[in-house]
Design a protein around this motif. Structure first.
Motif, short mmCIF file in Angstrom:
data_model
loop_
_atom_site.label_atom_id
_atom_site.label_comp_id
_atom_site.label_asym_id
_atom_site.label_seq_id
_atom_site.Cartn_x
_atom_site.Cartn_y
_atom_site.Cartn_z
N HIS A 230 2.31 -2.28 15.01
CA HIS A 230 1.78 -0.80 13.61
C HIS A 230 2.73 -1.38 12.26
CE1 HIS A 230 1.49 2.17 16.52
NE2 HIS A 230 2.62 1.61 17.25
N ASN A 231 2.70 -3.24 12.54
CA ASN A 231 3.37 -2.90 10.47
C ASN A 231 2.23 -2.73 9.79
OD1 ASN A 231 3.96 -4.70 8.62
ND2 ASN A 231 3.07 -6.88 9.61
N PRO A 232 3.26 -2.32 8.88
CA PRO A 232 2.81 -1.39 7.69
C PRO A 232 2.02 -2.22 6.77
CG PRO A 232 5.37 -1.99 7.36
CD PRO A 232 4.70 -2.11 8.62
N PHE A 233 2.29 -3.58 6.77
CA PHE A 233 1.32 -3.96 5.73
C PHE A 233 0.05 -4.90 6.29
CE2 PHE A 233 2.49 -8.78 2.91
CZ PHE A 233 1.80 -7.98 2.66
N SER A 234 0.15 -4.41 7.42
CA SER A 234 -1.33 -4.57 8.20
C SER A 234 -2.52 -2.90 7.31
CB SER A 234 -1.68 -4.49 9.61
OG SER A 234 -1.09 -3.06 10.27
N SER B 198 1.02 -1.23 -0.16
CA SER B 198 0.03 -0.01 -0.12
C SER B 198 1.07 0.96 0.19
CB SER B 198 -0.85 0.11 1.57
OG SER B 198 -1.68 -0.83 1.33
N TRP B 199 2.35 0.37 -0.10
CA TRP B 199 2.78 2.40 0.33
C TRP B 199 3.52 2.74 -1.04
CZ3 TRP B 199 1.86 4.45 5.05
CH2 TRP B 199 1.22 4.31 6.39
N THR B 200 3.91 4.43 -0.55
CA THR B 200 4.46 4.36 -1.92
C THR B 200 5.33 5.95 -1.70
OG1 THR B 200 5.45 4.23 -4.58
CG2 THR B 200 2.78 5.41 -3.30
N CYS B 201 5.53 6.69 -2.09
CA CYS B 201 5.88 8.20 -2.14
C CYS B 201 5.55 8.53 -3.60
CB CYS B 201 7.66 8.56 -2.15
SG CYS B 201 7.48 7.55 -0.79
N THR B 202 5.26 10.07 -3.49
CA THR B 202 5.14 10.86 -4.27
C THR B 202 5.53 10.81 -5.85
OG1 THR B 202 5.54 12.95 -3.60
CG2 THR B 202 2.92 12.48 -3.17
N ASN C 290 5.39 -2.62 1.58
CA ASN C 290 4.21 -2.91 2.66
C ASN C 290 5.17 -2.60 3.07
OD1 ASN C 290 6.38 -4.94 2.90
ND2 ASN C 290 4.92 -7.03 1.81
N LYS C 291 5.79 -1.54 3.33
CA LYS C 291 7.13 -0.94 4.27
C LYS C 291 6.98 0.25 4.60
CE LYS C 291 9.21 -4.87 4.91
NZ LYS C 291 9.10 -5.78 5.82
N TYR C 292 7.15 1.06 5.38
CA TYR C 292 6.94 2.19 5.92
C TYR C 292 8.16 2.85 4.43
CZ TYR C 292 3.99 1.96 9.53
OH TYR C 292 3.31 1.49 10.83
N PRO C 293 7.58 3.96 3.50
CA PRO C 293 8.93 4.99 2.89
C PRO C 293 9.78 5.72 3.54
CG PRO C 293 6.50 5.21 1.84
CD PRO C 293 6.06 4.41 3.07
N VAL C 294 10.50 5.74 3.12
CA VAL C 294 10.99 7.28 3.24
C VAL C 294 11.44 7.33 1.92
CG1 VAL C 294 14.01 7.83 4.54
CG2 VAL C 294 12.58 5.70 5.26
N CYS C 295 11.25 8.88 1.59
CA CYS C 295 10.99 9.54 0.30
C CYS C 295 12.04 10.24 0.11
CB CYS C 295 9.54 9.91 0.32
SG CYS C 295 8.18 8.64 0.64
N PRO C 296 12.34 10.59 -1.05
CA PRO C 296 13.39 11.79 -1.03
C PRO C 296 12.98 13.04 -0.81
CG PRO C 296 12.65 10.70 -3.38
CD PRO C 296 11.76 10.02 -2.28
N GLN C 297 13.51 13.89 -1.23
CA GLN C 297 13.35 15.56 -1.07
C GLN C 297 12.28 15.81 -1.86
OE1 GLN C 297 15.04 16.90 1.34
NE2 GLN C 297 13.86 18.31 1.56
N GLY C 298 11.13 16.56 -1.33
CA GLY C 298 10.45 16.71 -2.22
C GLY C 298 9.84 16.40 -2.96
N SER C 299 9.82 14.32 -2.51
CA SER C 299 8.39 13.38 -2.49
C SER C 299 8.20 13.61 -1.29
CB SER C 299 9.31 12.64 -3.26
OG SER C 299 8.19 11.68 -3.01
N LYS C 300 6.66 12.94 -1.14
CA LYS C 300 5.66 12.86 -0.39
C LYS C 300 5.06 11.38 0.20
CE LYS C 300 4.41 17.73 -0.44
NZ LYS C 300 3.35 18.87 -0.02
#
Length: 432
Positions: free
Chosen positions: A399-403, A304-308, A317-327
């Motif tokens: 808090h598993n992001p896959f849930s 379910s997870w991504t960045c703009t 299915n992990k929490y993303p760390v986005c590059p600068q300027g992305s959300k």
């Protein structure tokens, strides 16, 4: 209680400290392996530098009869702060059945006791009058504020008798006003206006709040009494208590911190790559994802997870760390193959399922418009890098992001649904 017990872990940016994860991505490593430090928050191994993830989004090829239209509904971003830890689809009638907090848009009455009749009678946040219920678990940031003062007020809604249809709108307005009154009181408490006067908060904030609640509750009782027996004793629910050391009235055990309202909450219905879609039946219930993936397995869980800027390339299915300027962004694509008969089923999944990899529905099922809910969050990059944000979950999920999951109940009028189907089947881009 702070979401991470005030123990932020330092992210190592060096590529040499990144480890492989199941999705083929690289996981952000940390300087600590202490399980105790992670007890209340997401494990730091669940945070991923999305620029290190290989493209993995695959779309079925559109055939000649593909329906390419879209129908977008503007239901806001939960500006009215409609939260509760209920789920009337999966656990009807059970207060705090979810054990984590949901964001709601659309139907204004959605809670544990919602049913077809109450949903039909309620108001909505949707600009076109769509009364459907859309709800998902909130995302929070560790606010590390354990000493904030708040008010704790009795729940009025759960103590009301059956509300006549004629009184529903007025009751809903006053229930919303009760929430606003609490929010205003908490904002004043946070300012700590007169720290030298030990009785200031009680006399200047909590006491006047009671008077406001008395008047608001009385208006609801009068409205109900016009068409049914007037409820008695509701005035006992007016007084509130002053809490010490709770930063948010919506915090729950294991799920606390600063709630992040989506910067963008897009509700869009789309077509099928292989042909036309048919109308959804009214009151159809649809689930996305699995809130108990560690217990139930991954069959119904979804990435379910991504960045703009990465939406068409990477879903994880992990929490993303986005590059600068992305959300940070969550994308929830609901199942869209309906059995043609049922609005719900025993496990809430058998009556509506996903198409196959080519976009086709199995025998006996027909394509309905596919709901995509896209949620974009303005989470500071340093918070992402520290692993200091997480989605609310059942306690066992940690808090598993896959849930991550989402829920939808269709309460559109036939007129709105007809417009939706026409837009999708004729290739138009409609927004209401």
């Amino acid at each position: 209680m702070s979401l991470y017990k005030g123990r932020p872990l330092v992210v190592k940016a060096a590529a040499g400290l990144l480890g492989l994860v199941a999705v083929g991505a690289l996981v952000v490593a940390t300087t600590s392996s202490s399980e105790d430090a992670l007890a209340d928050g997401a494990d730091k191994s669940l945070f991923v530098d999305i620029t290190k993830v290989k493209p993995n989004v695959k779309k079925p090829r559109a055939e000649n009869d593909a329906t390419t239209g879209t129908f977008t509904v503007d239901c806001g971003r939960n500006e009215n702060k409609h939260f509760n830890p209920d789920n009337f689809i999966a656990q009807p009638g059970v207060r705090n059945g979810a054990q984590h907090l949901h964001d709601y848009v659309g139907n204004l009455s959605t809670d544990a006791d919602s049913n077809n009749k109450s949903l039909e009678a309620a108001g909505t946040t949707c600009q076109n009058g769509d009364k459907s219920a859309y709800f998902w678990p909130v995302v929070r940031i560790d606010d590390d504020d354990d000493q904030a003062k708040t008010v704790n007020c009795p729940d009025v809604k759960s103590k009301l008798p059956d509300v006549p249809n004629q009184a529903r709108a007025e009751v809903d307005r006053n229930l919303a006003l009760l929430k606003t009154q609490i929010d205003e009181a908490n904002k004043r408490l946070a300012k700590n206006e007169n720290p030298r006067d030990l009785n200031f908060n009680q006399n200047a904030i909590v006491g006047p709040l009671k008077d406001k609640r008395v008047a608001t509750i009385d208006r609801m009782a009068i409205a109900i009494g016009r068409n049914a027996p007037r409820p008695q004793g509701l005035e006992k629910l007016a007084p509130c208590q002053l809490n010490e050391g709770k930063a948010n009235e919506n915090e729950l055990p294991g799920n606390d911190g600063d709630i992040q309202r989506p910067e963008v909450a897009e509700l869009q219905f789309r077509g099928s790559p292989v042909g036309k879609v048919v109308a959804m039946p009214k009151f159809l219930r649809v689930l996305y994802g699995d809130a108990k993936v560690s217990t139930n397995g991954t069959k119904n869980a979804r990435d379910s997870w991504t960045c703009t800027g990465f939406e068409d390339k990477v879903l994880i299915n992990k929490y993303p760390v986005c590059p600068q300027g992305s959300k940070v962004k969550r994308i929830h694509d609901f199942p869209s193959c309906w059995d043609g008969k049922n609005i719900d089923s025993a496990k809430h999944r058998e009556h509506i399922v996903f198409p196959d990899a080519n976009g086709r529905c199995q025998n006996g099922f027909m394509a309905v418009p596919q709901l995509r809910i896209s949620l974009t969050y303005n989470i500071p990059r340093d918070v992402q890098q520290r692993g200091d944000y997480a989605v609310d979950s059942f306690p066992e999920e940690k808090h598993n992001p896959f849930s991550d999951h989402d829920d939808f109940a269709n309460v559109m009028s036939q007129q709105i649904m007809d417009r939706l189907v026409n837009c999708v089947n004729t290739g138009k881009k409609c927004k209401e």
